[in-house]
Design a protein around this motif. Structure first.
Motif, PDB file in Angstrom:
ATOM      1  N   SER A 192      51.474 -22.431 -21.337  1.00  0.00           N
ATOM      2  CA  SER A 192      50.614 -22.131 -20.186  1.00  0.00           C
ATOM      3  C   SER A 192      49.325 -22.947 -20.236  1.00  0.00           C
ATOM      4  CB  SER A 192      50.298 -20.637 -20.128  1.00  0.00           C
ATOM      5  OG  SER A 192      49.601 -20.212 -21.290  1.00  0.00           O
ATOM      6  N   LEU A 193      48.790 -23.174 -21.431  1.00  0.00           N
ATOM      7  CA  LEU A 193      47.591 -23.986 -21.568  1.00  0.00           C
ATOM      8  C   LEU A 193      47.879 -25.430 -21.183  1.00  0.00           C
ATOM      9  CD1 LEU A 193      44.629 -24.186 -22.391  1.00  0.00           C
ATOM     10  CD2 LEU A 193      45.362 -24.526 -24.765  1.00  0.00           C
ATOM     11  N   ASP A 194      49.060 -25.925 -21.557  1.00  0.00           N
ATOM     12  CA  ASP A 194      49.456 -27.276 -21.149  1.00  0.00           C
ATOM     13  C   ASP A 194      49.523 -27.378 -19.619  1.00  0.00           C
ATOM     14  OD1 ASP A 194      49.670 -28.079 -23.777  1.00  0.00           O
ATOM     15  OD2 ASP A 194      51.830 -27.684 -23.902  1.00  0.00           O
ATOM     16  N   LYS A 195      50.085 -26.365 -18.988  1.00  0.00           N
ATOM     17  CA  LYS A 195      50.182 -26.382 -17.522  1.00  0.00           C
ATOM     18  C   LYS A 195      48.787 -26.401 -16.897  1.00  0.00           C
ATOM     19  CE  LYS A 195      54.682 -24.197 -16.716  1.00  0.00           C
ATOM     20  NZ  LYS A 195      55.242 -24.037 -18.060  1.00  0.00           N
ATOM     21  N   LEU A 196      47.881 -25.628 -17.476  1.00  0.00           N
ATOM     22  CA  LEU A 196      46.511 -25.586 -16.963  1.00  0.00           C
ATOM     23  C   LEU A 196      45.881 -26.968 -17.034  1.00  0.00           C
ATOM     24  CD1 LEU A 196      45.039 -23.057 -15.908  1.00  0.00           C
ATOM     25  CD2 LEU A 196      43.802 -22.969 -18.063  1.00  0.00           C
TER      26      LEU A 196
ATOM     27  N   PHE B 268      46.537 -16.255 -13.425  1.00  0.00           N
ATOM     28  CA  PHE B 268      47.164 -17.141 -14.410  1.00  0.00           C
ATOM     29  C   PHE B 268      46.115 -17.823 -15.290  1.00  0.00           C
ATOM     30  CE2 PHE B 268      48.774 -21.387 -15.575  1.00  0.00           C
ATOM     31  CZ  PHE B 268      49.910 -21.014 -16.306  1.00  0.00           C
ATOM     32  N   THR B 269      45.058 -18.369 -14.682  1.00  0.00           N
ATOM     33  CA  THR B 269      44.049 -19.085 -15.468  1.00  0.00           C
ATOM     34  C   THR B 269      43.321 -18.145 -16.432  1.00  0.00           C
ATOM     35  OG1 THR B 269      42.385 -18.773 -13.728  1.00  0.00           O
ATOM     36  CG2 THR B 269      43.649 -20.806 -13.679  1.00  0.00           C
ATOM     37  N   GLY B 270      43.234 -16.873 -16.084  1.00  0.00           N
ATOM     38  CA  GLY B 270      42.568 -15.929 -16.976  1.00  0.00           C
ATOM     39  C   GLY B 270      43.357 -15.618 -18.233  1.00  0.00           C
ATOM     40  N   LEU B 271      44.649 -16.008 -18.249  1.00  0.00           N
ATOM     41  CA  LEU B 271      45.512 -15.678 -19.394  1.00  0.00           C
ATOM     42  C   LEU B 271      46.170 -16.895 -20.030  1.00  0.00           C
ATOM     43  CD1 LEU B 271      47.307 -12.633 -17.751  1.00  0.00           C
ATOM     44  CD2 LEU B 271      45.664 -12.505 -19.621  1.00  0.00           C
ATOM     45  N   ALA B 272      45.983 -18.080 -19.456  1.00  0.00           N
ATOM     46  CA  ALA B 272      46.702 -19.268 -19.915  1.00  0.00           C
ATOM     47  C   ALA B 272      45.962 -19.951 -21.065  1.00  0.00           C
ATOM     48  CB  ALA B 272      46.904 -20.237 -18.752  1.00  0.00           C
TER      49      ALA B 272
ATOM     50  N   LEU C  24      54.089 -15.087 -14.448  1.00  0.00           N
ATOM     51  CA  LEU C  24      53.104 -15.465 -13.436  1.00  0.00           C
ATOM     52  C   LEU C  24      53.370 -16.868 -12.903  1.00  0.00           C
ATOM     53  CD1 LEU C  24      49.760 -14.071 -14.918  1.00  0.00           C
ATOM     54  CD2 LEU C  24      50.894 -13.329 -12.824  1.00  0.00           C
ATOM     55  N   TRP C  25      53.771 -17.779 -13.790  1.00  0.00           N
ATOM     56  CA  TRP C  25      54.029 -19.147 -13.371  1.00  0.00           C
ATOM     57  C   TRP C  25      55.213 -19.219 -12.403  1.00  0.00           C
ATOM     58  CZ3 TRP C  25      51.505 -23.495 -13.186  1.00  0.00           C
ATOM     59  CH2 TRP C  25      52.194 -24.676 -12.940  1.00  0.00           C
ATOM     60  N   VAL C  26      56.253 -18.460 -12.685  1.00  0.00           N
ATOM     61  CA  VAL C  26      57.403 -18.420 -11.778  1.00  0.00           C
ATOM     62  C   VAL C  26      56.967 -17.931 -10.405  1.00  0.00           C
ATOM     63  CG1 VAL C  26      59.601 -17.265 -11.305  1.00  0.00           C
ATOM     64  CG2 VAL C  26      59.129 -18.147 -13.597  1.00  0.00           C
TER      65      VAL C  26
ATOM     66  N   LYS D 113      37.437 -23.527 -18.381  1.00  0.00           N
ATOM     67  CA  LYS D 113      38.478 -22.693 -18.990  1.00  0.00           C
ATOM     68  C   LYS D 113      39.168 -23.442 -20.120  1.00  0.00           C
ATOM     69  CE  LYS D 113      38.831 -18.804 -16.508  1.00  0.00           C
ATOM     70  NZ  LYS D 113      38.704 -17.459 -17.102  1.00  0.00           N
ATOM     71  N   LEU D 114      39.508 -24.700 -19.891  1.00  0.00           N
ATOM     72  CA  LEU D 114      40.168 -25.501 -20.928  1.00  0.00           C
ATOM     73  C   LEU D 114      39.280 -25.628 -22.162  1.00  0.00           C
ATOM     74  CD1 LEU D 114      41.650 -28.278 -18.618  1.00  0.00           C
ATOM     75  CD2 LEU D 114      42.972 -26.623 -19.967  1.00  0.00           C
ATOM     76  N   ALA D 115      37.983 -25.793 -21.938  1.00  0.00           N
ATOM     77  CA  ALA D 115      37.058 -25.874 -23.074  1.00  0.00           C
ATOM     78  C   ALA D 115      36.972 -24.536 -23.800  1.00  0.00           C
ATOM     79  CB  ALA D 115      35.681 -26.305 -22.581  1.00  0.00           C
ATOM     80  N   LEU D 116      36.877 -23.462 -23.031  1.00  0.00           N
ATOM     81  CA  LEU D 116      36.825 -22.126 -23.638  1.00  0.00           C
ATOM     82  C   LEU D 116      38.070 -21.860 -24.474  1.00  0.00           C
ATOM     83  CD1 LEU D 116      35.616 -19.213 -23.826  1.00  0.00           C
ATOM     84  CD2 LEU D 116      36.875 -18.697 -21.730  1.00  0.00           C
ATOM     85  N   TYR D 117      39.226 -22.313 -23.976  1.00  0.00           N
ATOM     86  CA  TYR D 117      40.487 -22.081 -24.670  1.00  0.00           C
ATOM     87  C   TYR D 117      40.752 -23.107 -25.771  1.00  0.00           C
ATOM     88  CZ  TYR D 117      41.486 -19.047 -20.616  1.00  0.00           C
ATOM     89  OH  TYR D 117      41.446 -18.079 -19.641  1.00  0.00           O
ATOM     90  N   ASN D 118      39.722 -23.943 -26.066  1.00  0.00           N
ATOM     91  CA  ASN D 118      39.821 -24.941 -27.144  1.00  0.00           C
ATOM     92  C   ASN D 118      41.016 -25.883 -26.974  1.00  0.00           C
ATOM     93  OD1 ASN D 118      37.512 -24.398 -28.658  1.00  0.00           O
ATOM     94  ND2 ASN D 118      38.508 -22.699 -29.726  1.00  0.00           N
TER      95      ASN D 118
END
Length: 849
Positions: A664-668, A655-659, A635-637, A694-699
């Protein structure tokens, strides 16, 4: 002094409406069909003269009075009004100046027949207004009483076929703007308050009355008044002209199409933050969710169309629903299908760059299938014994299957005959009520087709057809194609319909229209055509059902040049995957290939939704964790290719729904912190707030820092209030999240249903379900209370946000146990539950197989 006045008011009203059992009339709670029929025969010419004082403090009670004028044709029965406020103050009824002893029980005020007379009767009722459906915020409020909640604000005859005129006198803080069905004919300001005396309205059903009051911005144009609270100047500047233009364009089209002039005093509208629906068609004062109304230039074109469509939909209701109203709420779908159907006719010409067959397909079929494939599906027209269950009738079948049905009906009649039939319908039943049978009677005079039989399957029966084909080739040409259908639910229903079949060749596509008229038939239109690489059924999206598709055709979908065919293949791949005909991983690879090649953002929305559904519902946590890095990298490509702004936005959403882990989290995080940027990816303030959540949800390791900084970057107070409400749901502390969810046991903490659903979605996200599954039983135990105390869409939102993404065997056991312990669960609620847990049940069945 206010406390003393309230005490005195309470004492006085408790002296009236005592239980005079000698003339008691047995009435059940809610509004039963039996009571509705009786009152329709007894009552006519209703006028509600409402007076109310709105305090600035949202916790203060609202004292009100009703001057009720009603003509009675029968005085051998008591007069029954509906009233069920969320307070214990007993209403007091007067005839002129005399107090009337009456019965107040089972959500009704019963006036004895000894106080009735033939002809016009006048009663004055003093009461404390219910405010459960008068949504009171710190500096604004609005009413929302569809379908049967008017009775929870004030005494009335809360059924759609007892239309009434309204005379409203409203006192509010003088800094507030007010909006209702008519214009004020007089205003009086005394000290800090202004009283508005509104002109008498045209006739309307109780669910269409509304009032809005509070701190709003205001602009008027072309005779229309618009109130809003949006503060983003860019959005406001980009939105005002199209908002007014689409309202006027809708009015002009509807007058021409129906042959009937605009039927009410005015058409004003208001944008409300976090409104429960996209819009609500109140007479003279349409209410919209602000986010469904305001435009942004770099939004995907689909969202621009959505906003225009919402306006056209609500405006269409002025004729379809408000002027001609369903007789009973079992035909609530009738007003919705025409608002939906006509809205597309209004809006589509303004978007010539959009493929409207594609748009119709992707906005209707997937949503309808999402209900119709489940054990909780319902017919378009549903049985309704009591209006207290009317809210449960709404859903995707009404809003999305019904328009597909109506398009098929237009194909049968032809556009001209269809339009003539609607004009006759409007003219015949203007300012009155009608049902589906009334309309079919009119349409039957314009065709030789037996529409009663056709309608019985499409409108009165549940489910959808599943098609199978048998193809014989000879000398590289089609010798025969036999297409058969069976009902997915095992019934004998046969769906008569017309749709297109496409034959895919290396360098061309051949299309043929077919008319499906039986359980099994030969498609003579295809005979002797060259052997194709693939055959795609329903290639124009007009049809309805599950169509044949093989894995090779699915995997090669991205190569097909026709947009509607690509979308149909993606939709059909998903449906066949859930039916067990295509493996989950084959479908996911189909969708990933779509991500990597698709440039149409509408189709990308389909791909993204179906891919996400398979990822979270039909892969176990270990599979997801192993698969995530590969998916996110691809997805990032794609996200960094040279693509349009709307396409970038659609891909970024996927992308944000899966990162949620690793690189991928770093990119977000780096995108949120502006450390990196993606060319042509335009993000606004709300996007950055969403990224922070999203970042908070993904810890993310900087969880607390992200949320703290994000809170300082929100400029709109309404958005800040939502963010603060969601903070506990984003906490890393499970106890904080648990306490927030437990707080929803109190109905006062569930007032804003959209906020509650958003919080629940965070608490019960698949990444948190190991902890949150402990709350599933409570989610289910609160279900019946949620239905009784919320807007009509919230029970389904509650279920989807609390149990909708569970997939474990333990979750299935919790649901099964609940159903076993509640054999008499409300039929509509049970259906909503079965709709919500369909993926859970299918996944467990897949594992067992």
């Amino acid at each position: 002094m206010k406390t003393l006045a309230l005490l005195l008011f309470t004492v006085l009203v408790t002296m009236s409406c005592q239980n005079e059992k000698k003339e008691a009339l047995k009435v059940e709670k809610g509004v039963s069909w039996a009571l509705a029929k009786q009152r329709k025969e007894q009552i006519s010419e209703i006028n509600y003269g409402l007076k109310m004082v709105l305090p600035k403090n949202k916790t203060e009670p609202i004292l009100a009075s009703l001057n009720l004028k009603v003509t009675l044709k029968d005085v051998n029965k008591p007069l029954v009004l509906d009233f069920y406020p969320n307070n214990k103050v007993v209403p007091r009824v007067f005839v002129t100046s005399d107090s009337v002893p009456c019965i107040y029980e089972n959500e009704h005020i019963i006036i004895p027949k000894s106080h009735l007379k033939l002809g016009e009767n006048t009663f004055r009722i003093n009461f404390q207004m219910g405010d459960q459906y008068l949504y009171r915020n710190d500096d604004y409020l609005y009413s929302l009483v569809v379908p049967d909640h008017a009775r929870e604000l004030y005494p009335c005859f809360d059924q759609p076929n007892l239309k009434a005129k309204y005379s409203l006198e409203l006192t509010a803080p003088k800094s507030w703007k007010v909006l209702s069905a008519t214009y004020p004919k007089k205003t009086i300001t005394v000290k800090d308050n202004t009283t508005y005396v509104f002109a008498t309205s045209k006739k309307m059903s109780t669910y269409l009355f509304s009032l809005v009051a509070g701190e709003f911005n205001e602009i008027s144009q072309d005779g229309h008044r618009f109130l809003y609270r949006e503060t983003d100047s860019v959005k406001i500047n980009e939105s005002l002209e199209p908002i007014f233009n689409y309202h006027q364009k809708s009015l002009d089209y509807l007058e021409a199409y129906t042959g009937y002039k605009f039927p009410f005093n005015k058409l004003d509208f208001v944008g409300i933050p976090f409104f429960q629906f996209g819009g609500m068609e109140h007479v003279g004062a349409i209410q919209y969710k602000s986010s469904s109304l305001f435009f942004e230039n770099y939004m995907p074109k689909m969202l621009h169309w959505n906003r225009a469509n919402v306006i056209a939909h609500e405006t269409s209701h002025m004729w379809f629903g408000n002027l001609v109203t369903m007789d009973w709420f079992d035909d609530v779908w009738l007003k919705e299908v025409f608002a939906n159907f006509i809205a597309a006719k209004i809006v589509n010409p303004s978007f010539p760059e959009i493929n409207h067959d594609l748009l119709n397909l992707i906005t209707k079929a997937p949503s309808a299938y999402n209900i119709d494939r489940t054990q909780g599906t319902n017919a378009i027209r549903q049985k309704l014994d009591n209006l207290s269950d009317a809210g449960s009738l709404y859903g995707a079948i009404i809003y999305n299957k019904a328009p597909i049905m109506m398009r098929q009906l237009e194909l049968i009649l032809g556009e001209d005959k269809f339009k003539q039939g609607l004009q006759e319908y409007i003219k015949t039943y203007a300012n009155d009520n009608a049902n589906w049978d009334d309309l079919i009677t009119i349409f039957n005079t314009k065709t030789t087709v037996d529409l009663n039989t056709w309608s019985d399957v499409w409108v009165n029966q549940t489910g959808r057809p599943v098609f199978e084909d048998a193809i014989v080739y000879e000398n590289d040409r089609i010798k025969s194609v036999t297409l058969s259908q069976k009902a997915e639910d095992g019934s004998n229903n046969i769906w008569l319909q017309k749709y297109e079949v496409a034959l895919i060749y290396k360098d061309s596509i051949a299309k043929r229209m077919v008319n499906i008229v039986g359980k099994s038939q030969e498609l003579k239109e295809l005979i002797n055509l060259p052997k194709p690489e693939a055959i795609v059924y329903n290639s124009n999206g007009y049809g309805y059902g599950v169509f044949p598709i093989d894995t090779i055709t699915a995997l090669n979908t991205y190569q097909v040049k026709d947009e509607v065919i690509r979308a149909q293949n993606y939709i059909n791949t998903y449906e066949n995957t859930l039916s067990g005909n295509i493996p989950v991983h084959t479908a996911m690879e189909t969708f990933l290939s779509g991500f990597e090649h698709e440039t149409n953002d509408l189709i990308l929305g389909v791909i993204s939704g179906d891919f996400s559904s398979l990822y979270w519902h039909f892969l176990n946590p270990e599979e997801r964790a192993n698969y995530q890095e590969k998916i996110a990298a691809r997805l990032w490509v794609r996200l960094n290719d040279n693509l349009s702004i709307p396409t970038k936005k659609s891909l970024f959403s996927a992308f944000t729904g899966l990162a949620y882990q690793g690189e991928s989290l770093d990119k977000l995080y780096h995108i949120w912190s502006r450390a990196i940027s993606v060319e042509n990816l335009k993000l606004n303030e709300k996007d950055y707030t969403g990224l922070a959540m999203k970042l908070a949800l993904y810890n993310h390791p900087k969880h607390d820092e992200v949320l703290k900084l994000a809170s300082t970057q929100i400029s709109n107070q309404d958005d800040k209030d939502l963010f603060n409400f969601l903070l506990p749901a984003l906490s890393q502390d499970t106890a904080v999240r648990r306490d927030l969810f437990f707080s929803f046991r109190d109905v006062t903490n569930r007032t804003n249903s959209n906020w509650v659903a958003a919080a629940n979605g965070l608490i019960h996200h698949p990444l948190r379900q190991e902890e949150a599954i402990k709350y599933m039983s409570l989610s289910l135990e609160l279900l019946e209370e949620v239905k009784e105390t919320s807007d009509l869409f919230f029970p389904k939102k509650w279920l989807e946000s609390t149990i909708g993404k569970y997939q474990s065997k333990e979750a299935k056991l919790i649901v099964d146990t609940y159903l076993d312990k509640h054999p008499n669960l409300n039929m509509q609620l049970k259906a909503k539950l079965l709709q919500t847990v369909d993926h859970l049940m299918r996944y467990q069945k897949m594992l067992n197989n």
